[in-house]
Design a protein around this motif. Structure first.
Motif, PDB file in Angstrom:
ATOM      1  N   ALA A  24       0.847  -1.203   0.000  1.00 44.21           N
ATOM      2  CA  ALA A  24       0.000   0.000   0.000  1.00 44.21           C
ATOM      3  C   ALA A  24       0.877   1.246   0.000  1.00 44.21           C
ATOM      4  CB  ALA A  24      -0.927   0.002   1.201  1.00 44.21           C
ATOM      5  N   GLY A  25       1.973   1.207   0.762  1.00 42.47           N
ATOM      6  CA  GLY A  25       2.895   2.342   0.771  1.00 42.47           C
ATOM      7  C   GLY A  25       3.471   2.585  -0.608  1.00 42.47           C
ATOM      8  N   SER A  26       3.904   1.527  -1.285  1.00 45.10           N
ATOM      9  CA  SER A  26       4.495   1.700  -2.613  1.00 45.10           C
ATOM     10  C   SER A  26       3.459   2.278  -3.570  1.00 45.10           C
ATOM     11  CB  SER A  26       5.050   0.364  -3.133  1.00 45.10           C
ATOM     12  OG  SER A  26       4.004  -0.492  -3.523  1.00 45.10           O
ATOM     13  N   ALA A  27       2.213   1.820  -3.479  1.00 49.23           N
ATOM     14  CA  ALA A  27       1.174   2.325  -4.381  1.00 49.23           C
ATOM     15  C   ALA A  27       0.866   3.798  -4.090  1.00 49.23           C
ATOM     16  CB  ALA A  27      -0.096   1.488  -4.241  1.00 49.23           C
ATOM     17  N   TYR A  28       0.821   4.153  -2.799  1.00 50.49           N
ATOM     18  CA  TYR A  28       0.559   5.556  -2.437  1.00 50.49           C
ATOM     19  C   TYR A  28       1.674   6.463  -2.941  1.00 50.49           C
ATOM     20  CZ  TYR A  28      -3.640   5.672   0.450  1.00 50.49           C
ATOM     21  OH  TYR A  28      -4.939   5.681   0.880  1.00 50.49           O
ATOM     22  N   GLN A  29       2.926   6.012  -2.778  1.00 45.44           N
ATOM     23  CA  GLN A  29       4.037   6.832  -3.258  1.00 45.44           C
ATOM     24  C   GLN A  29       3.941   7.044  -4.764  1.00 45.44           C
ATOM     25  OE1 GLN A  29       7.007   4.319  -1.558  1.00 45.44           O
ATOM     26  NE2 GLN A  29       6.215   4.879   0.455  1.00 45.44           N
ATOM     27  N   GLY A  30       3.462   6.014  -5.474  1.00 48.06           N
ATOM     28  CA  GLY A  30       3.329   6.137  -6.922  1.00 48.06           C
ATOM     29  C   GLY A  30       2.179   7.031  -7.320  1.00 48.06           C
ATOM     30  N   VAL A  31       1.050   6.856  -6.673  1.00 45.71           N
ATOM     31  CA  VAL A  31      -0.140   7.551  -7.126  1.00 45.71           C
ATOM     32  C   VAL A  31      -0.096   9.021  -6.707  1.00 45.71           C
ATOM     33  CG1 VAL A  31      -1.787   7.246  -5.247  1.00 45.71           C
ATOM     34  CG2 VAL A  31      -2.555   7.029  -7.580  1.00 45.71           C
ATOM     35  N   PHE A  32       0.622   9.326  -5.619  1.00 46.39           N
ATOM     36  CA  PHE A  32       0.760  10.737  -5.219  1.00 46.39           C
ATOM     37  C   PHE A  32       2.098  11.314  -5.651  1.00 46.39           C
ATOM     38  CE2 PHE A  32      -2.405   9.223  -2.120  1.00 46.39           C
ATOM     39  CZ  PHE A  32      -3.414  10.075  -2.478  1.00 46.39           C
ATOM     40  N   ARG A  33       2.918  10.510  -6.293  1.00 49.18           N
ATOM     41  CA  ARG A  33       4.258  10.915  -6.725  1.00 49.18           C
ATOM     42  C   ARG A  33       4.960  11.670  -5.589  1.00 49.18           C
ATOM     43  NH1 ARG A  33       5.772  13.421 -11.530  1.00 49.18           N
ATOM     44  NH2 ARG A  33       4.171  14.994 -11.380  1.00 49.18           N
ATOM     45  N   ASN A  34       4.896  11.066  -4.416  1.00 55.01           N
ATOM     46  CA  ASN A  34       5.441  11.705  -3.228  1.00 55.01           C
ATOM     47  C   ASN A  34       6.186  10.639  -2.434  1.00 55.01           C
ATOM     48  OD1 ASN A  34       5.854  12.836  -0.699  1.00 55.01           O
ATOM     49  ND2 ASN A  34       3.926  13.979  -0.771  1.00 55.01           N
ATOM     50  N   PRO A  35       7.494  10.789  -2.288  1.00 56.05           N
ATOM     51  CA  PRO A  35       8.265   9.750  -1.620  1.00 56.05           C
ATOM     52  C   PRO A  35       7.907   9.588  -0.147  1.00 56.05           C
ATOM     53  CG  PRO A  35       9.628  11.671  -2.057  1.00 56.05           C
ATOM     54  CD  PRO A  35       8.334  11.892  -2.763  1.00 56.05           C
ATOM     55  N   LEU A  36       7.270  10.603   0.436  1.00 60.90           N
ATOM     56  CA  LEU A  36       6.939  10.527   1.860  1.00 60.90           C
ATOM     57  C   LEU A  36       5.556   9.924   2.110  1.00 60.90           C
ATOM     58  CD1 LEU A  36       8.322  13.897   3.187  1.00 60.90           C
ATOM     59  CD2 LEU A  36       9.232  11.603   3.516  1.00 60.90           C
ATOM     60  N   ALA A  37       4.840   9.612   1.027  1.00 50.15           N
ATOM     61  CA  ALA A  37       3.499   9.049   1.203  1.00 50.15           C
ATOM     62  C   ALA A  37       3.612   7.691   1.879  1.00 50.15           C
ATOM     63  CB  ALA A  37       2.813   8.910  -0.153  1.00 50.15           C
ATOM     64  N   GLY A  95       4.047   1.592  12.300  1.00 47.28           N
ATOM     65  CA  GLY A  95       4.600   2.592  11.403  1.00 47.28           C
ATOM     66  C   GLY A  95       5.812   2.096  10.655  1.00 47.28           C
ATOM     67  N   PHE A  96       6.223   2.881   9.667  1.00 46.78           N
ATOM     68  CA  PHE A  96       7.533   2.745   9.062  1.00 46.78           C
ATOM     69  C   PHE A  96       7.630   1.687   7.970  1.00 46.78           C
ATOM     70  CE2 PHE A  96      12.190   3.406   9.535  1.00 46.78           C
ATOM     71  CZ  PHE A  96      12.106   4.773   9.528  1.00 46.78           C
ATOM     72  N   VAL A  97       6.820   0.605   8.085  1.00 45.32           N
ATOM     73  CA  VAL A  97       6.932  -0.471   7.081  1.00 45.32           C
ATOM     74  C   VAL A  97       6.597   0.053   5.687  1.00 45.32           C
ATOM     75  CG1 VAL A  97       6.129  -2.767   6.446  1.00 45.32           C
ATOM     76  CG2 VAL A  97       6.296  -2.133   8.840  1.00 45.32           C
ATOM     77  N   GLY A  98       5.540   0.864   5.617  1.00 43.78           N
ATOM     78  CA  GLY A  98       5.062   1.346   4.321  1.00 43.78           C
ATOM     79  C   GLY A  98       6.008   2.296   3.632  1.00 43.78           C
ATOM     80  N   ILE A  99       6.935   2.877   4.387  1.00 48.20           N
ATOM     81  CA  ILE A  99       7.894   3.795   3.763  1.00 48.20           C
ATOM     82  C   ILE A  99       9.219   3.100   3.518  1.00 48.20           C
ATOM     83  CG2 ILE A  99       9.354   5.788   4.240  1.00 48.20           C
ATOM     84  CD1 ILE A  99       7.121   7.369   4.861  1.00 48.20           C
ATOM     85  N   ILE A 100       9.705   2.420   4.540  1.00 46.88           N
ATOM     86  CA  ILE A 100      11.075   1.909   4.458  1.00 46.88           C
ATOM     87  C   ILE A 100      11.206   0.777   3.443  1.00 46.88           C
ATOM     88  CG2 ILE A 100      10.765   0.307   6.370  1.00 46.88           C
ATOM     89  CD1 ILE A 100      13.512   0.623   7.110  1.00 46.88           C
ATOM     90  N   VAL A 101      10.213  -0.122   3.380  1.00 45.00           N
ATOM     91  CA  VAL A 101      10.354  -1.281   2.488  1.00 45.00           C
ATOM     92  C   VAL A 101      10.365  -0.864   1.010  1.00 45.00           C
ATOM     93  CG1 VAL A 101       9.314  -3.460   1.785  1.00 45.00           C
ATOM     94  CG2 VAL A 101       9.457  -2.880   4.202  1.00 45.00           C
ATOM     95  N   PRO A 102       9.369  -0.087   0.538  1.00 42.64           N
ATOM     96  CA  PRO A 102       9.418   0.296  -0.881  1.00 42.64           C
ATOM     97  C   PRO A 102      10.687   1.077  -1.231  1.00 42.64           C
ATOM     98  CG  PRO A 102       7.273   0.829   0.055  1.00 42.64           C
ATOM     99  CD  PRO A 102       8.130   0.381   1.186  1.00 42.64           C
ATOM    100  N   HIS A 103      11.133   1.951  -0.319  1.00 36.12           N
ATOM    101  CA  HIS A 103      12.314   2.753  -0.649  1.00 36.12           C
ATOM    102  C   HIS A 103      13.575   1.911  -0.677  1.00 36.12           C
ATOM    103  CE1 HIS A 103      10.709   6.642  -1.284  1.00 36.12           C
ATOM    104  NE2 HIS A 103      10.044   6.631  -0.143  1.00 36.12           N
ATOM    105  N   THR A 104      13.662   0.931   0.206  1.00 35.54           N
ATOM    106  CA  THR A 104      14.823   0.038   0.162  1.00 35.54           C
ATOM    107  C   THR A 104      14.873  -0.670  -1.182  1.00 35.54           C
ATOM    108  OG1 THR A 104      14.615  -0.287   2.528  1.00 35.54           O
ATOM    109  CG2 THR A 104      15.966  -1.871   1.332  1.00 35.54           C
ATOM    110  N   ILE A 105      13.705  -1.104  -1.671  1.00 34.94           N
ATOM    111  CA  ILE A 105      13.675  -1.795  -2.963  1.00 34.94           C
ATOM    112  C   ILE A 105      14.038  -0.845  -4.093  1.00 34.94           C
ATOM    113  CG2 ILE A 105      12.106  -2.888  -4.605  1.00 34.94           C
ATOM    114  CD1 ILE A 105      10.821  -4.062  -1.937  1.00 34.94           C
ATOM    115  N   ARG A 106      13.557   0.389  -4.022  1.00 33.38           N
ATOM    116  CA  ARG A 106      13.941   1.369  -5.043  1.00 33.38           C
ATOM    117  C   ARG A 106      15.450   1.549  -5.079  1.00 33.38           C
ATOM    118  NH1 ARG A 106       9.531   4.222  -3.154  1.00 33.38           N
ATOM    119  NH2 ARG A 106       7.824   3.876  -4.573  1.00 33.38           N
TER     120      ARG A 106
END
Lengths: 436, 264
Positions: free
Chosen positions: A176-189, A361-372
């Protein structure tokens, strides 16, 4: 004009139709095939017939057939009406990178390892072999040496539901974090961006505070938290739209912040009015899997399965959205509809996850960004890998949460941030150093 | 008479309270290159966005006889490809992936690219001589190469109408000419209709068959460059002091400094 317009080098090829050898410039400008004209329909037909380029003789045959069909005399003029260069029938050598095989395997091994470790570790250690045997012995028609019924109960009634729930919630929050970051084009989403967290918090607090005496708050709480989370996002979306700017994602985020602030205030008020609930509300807010059972797993899996499937199917569209609203729109994507669909899918899944686990907290941000940082920024890789890595990550975090201070438990949210933040800092430093 | 590629009737666009485009009517024939010129804020970009269906408008826009207002986003995207002035080019995407994104209007909503899509993208890449760059990331390309990648993406869309918004504004003199020659070659070979908003009036005059001069949202002149580009008009609408030269059938617009201190 262009330097590359020089005569291209020919490569020996075998005609995919007659098997004769011929020279081919691989579709580069200047290849002989540019002088042969066929109709677009014929070219499409050729692509279904042959895997690779045709020899000059075969191709000319198709061109003649076209001219006979059109009733025109053969010509070599390349710019006739409705004509197109035969342009070879090459292998499509380009493709979009998906999940690189190595990283896909890594993520699988990580998740499988995390599951095994989590099932095995505890006050009573159970080896991987015993886990496998016990799992097999639960299948019909398989008779193996059983674990002691005591160990068996610990494994399947205590640890397994907890581990499976952590995997479901971790995967859901990360995807869900990765999708939110994509759909809002916001790395902090993150999945809590539009008020899921505040709404769920309010719902949970209300359930704990106002549960009629005699009823079991434990049954009402997930429902109430789920409803609160959905309500929060729905309010944020409607508020954003009423301001008239679902077109710009910034407005939607602001609406989410507004709704979250309001709901947090309401939650704090309810909490203050019922001071006796403080402790249970607080422990719920911190998140954890201490009370997980199979009932929870059954409750949330349908939501998480559907939500995950929808988000996985949107991985290519998320790449299109990375071009910005304007260009994605000019490529035929209905931005508003896509955004709504992804927000709904991510919200329903996140709300279900939160309702049984509290706010982690934190899972939705840290995991997608680590993969990026480690694999690729393309959502074709980020979305599926987030699911696997997020599941493994939260399972590991939960193991640590219940073992370091055993028999006491740490809130799992503390572990995700305490270990996740330094890990993320290391990944950030090393990858940036390599890139720079 | 065949249907015009683009037919615009009384096009008006209002953004907020300002009338950005007012009752614009024009027709563009198939295979024609039309240059949109006019000072900053004349409504060139908004006109292009209206043609691509990206902004709501009053009036009628017909693409090959089909109304933009009543078409889905996808249908429009199969008819027009838009190259914006400052395209978003995610630096980590490879050229191949970026060009493949141009196939979006041909790919089912939740589907992935088929072989035909990959072949179409490959043709666009070959056509713009980007083969050597196919696996490079966008962030590693020079300005000229990036511009070709953006054109390749638009070409992969296989739309018969190509809208260009200041296609050469980020390029040096030589790259500008190369890019425009390329667009002209694509137009001839693939029978595209080109509508390009351009700032450089000399280049606009040399490449476009016809110029439309916009000022404050209104069409104030149209015709071949030799008629539209006059010193008086340019001084009127651009508030610029220029000299217009006619050489070998071409029109050159040269900026001139008034009250040149050296002339005194």
């Amino acid at each position: 004009m262009l330097e590359q317009r020089e005569r291209p080098s020919l490569r020996q090829k075998v005609c995919s139709r007659c098997g004769k050898e011929f020279g081919c410039a691989q579709g580069e400008p200047g290849c002989w095939c540019e002088s042969i004209v066929v109709r677009r329909e014929t070219l499409a037909e050729l692509r279904t017939l042959a895997d690779d380029c045709l020899c000059p003789t075969c191709l000319a045959g198709f061109a003649e057939r076209d001219q006979r069909a059109l009733g025109e005399p053969p010509s070599t003029n390349g710019h006739g009406t409705g004509s197109t260069w035969a342009k070879a029938v090459p292998h499509a050598s380009i493709r979009a990178r998906g999940v690189p095989l190595v990283w896909g395997l890594c993520a699988f091994v990580f998740l499988a390892g995390a599951l095994l470790v989590a099932l095995g570790i505890g006050p009573i250690a159970i080896g991987p072999g015993a886990i496998a045997e016990s799992a097999l012995s639960h299948l019909p028609w398989v008779h193996l040496h059983h674990l002691h019924s005591f160990e068996d109960a610990i494994l399947w009634q205590v640890r397994a539901p907890r581990v499976v729930l952590a995997a479901l919630v971790g995967g859901m929050l990360a995807i869900a974090g990765s999708a939110y970051q994509g759909v809002f084009r916001n790395p902090l989403a993150d999945p809590y961006l539009l008020g899921v967290a505040a709404g769920a918090g309010l719902g949970a607090t209300v359930a704990i505070a106002y549960a009629p005496p005699g009823s079991r708050a434990g049954e009402l709480l997930p429902l109430s938290a789920f409803a609160g989370a959905i309500l929060g996002v729905a309010c944020a979306y409607l508020l954003g739209r009423s301001v008239g700017a679902v077109r710009t994602s910034g407005t939607l985020i602001l609406a989410g912040v507004t709704v979250a602030a309001f709901m947090t205030a309401a939650q704090t008020f309810v909490q203050q009015q019922h001071a006796q609930t403080l402790l249970s509300v607080y422990s719920w807010l911190l998140g954890g899997f201490g009370s997980a059972d199979w009932h929870d797993v059954v409750l949330v899996s349908p939501y998480i399965a559907v939500s995950t499937a929808v988000l996985l199917l949107h991985r290519r569209i998320l790449d299109v959205l990375s071009l910005g609203d304007e260009e994605a729109g000019s490529l035929g994507v209905n931005i508003q509809r896509v955004r709504l669909l992804i927000v709904i899918a991510a919200t329903v899944g996140t709300a279900a996850a939160v309702s049984v686990s509290g706010l982690i907290g934190f899972v939705g941000i840290i995991v997608p960004h680590t993969i990026r940082l480690l694999v690729s920024t393309s959502y074709r890789a980020v979305v599926p890998l987030s699911l696997l890595a997020g599941a493994g990550f939260l399972v590991m975090a939960d193991v640590i949460a219940r073992t370091v201070l055993s028999p006491a438990e740490l809130p799992v949210g503390v572990v995700t941030a305490f270990l996740g933040a330094p890990f993320f800092a290391i990944v950030l430093r090393t990858t940036r150093r390599m890139a720079g | 008479m065949s249907v015009a590629a683009v037919e615009v009737q009384d096009l008006s666009v209002t953004l907020g309270r300002s009338h950005v485009v007012r009752e614009l009517s024009a027709s563009v024939a198939r295979g024609e290159w039309v240059g949109l010129i006019g000072p900053n804020g004349a409504g060139k970009t908004t006109t292009l966005r209206a043609l691509a269906g990206l902004v709501s408008f009053a009036g009628h826009v017909l693409l090959d006889g089909c109304a933009v207002g009543s078409s889905t986003r996808r249908e429009i995207a199969r008819r027009v490809a838009l190259v914006p002035q400052n395209p978003q080019t995610p630096p980590e995407l490879t050229v191949a992936e970026y060009v493949l994104l141009g196939r979006t209007p041909h790919i089912g909503y939740l589907a992935t690219e088929t072989r035909a899509d990959r072949l179409a993208a490959e043709r666009a890449i070959a056509r713009l001589a980007l083969r050597p760059f196919a696996e490079r990331t966008l962030g590693s390309l020079s300005g000229g190469e990036l511009q070709r990648a953006v054109l390749a993406r638009a070409l992969a869309q296989e739309a018969p109408i190509l809208l260009l918004d200041e296609p050469t504004s980020a390029l040096d003199l030589g790259r500008q000419q190369q890019a425009l020659e390329l667009v002209d070659a694509l137009r001839r070979d693939d029978e595209l209709t080109v509508i390009a908003a351009m700032h450089d009036l000399s280049l606009a005059g040399q490449y476009a068959d016809r110029l439309l001069l916009l000022d404050r949202g209104q069409l104030v002149a149209q015709g071949p460059a030799s008629e539209v580009l006059s010193e008086e008009r340019i001084s009127n609408y651009y508030s610029a002091s220029v000299e217009v030269l006619h050489r070998n059938g071409n029109v050159f617009v040269l900026p001139r400094r008034e009250g040149d201190p050296c002339a005194r």
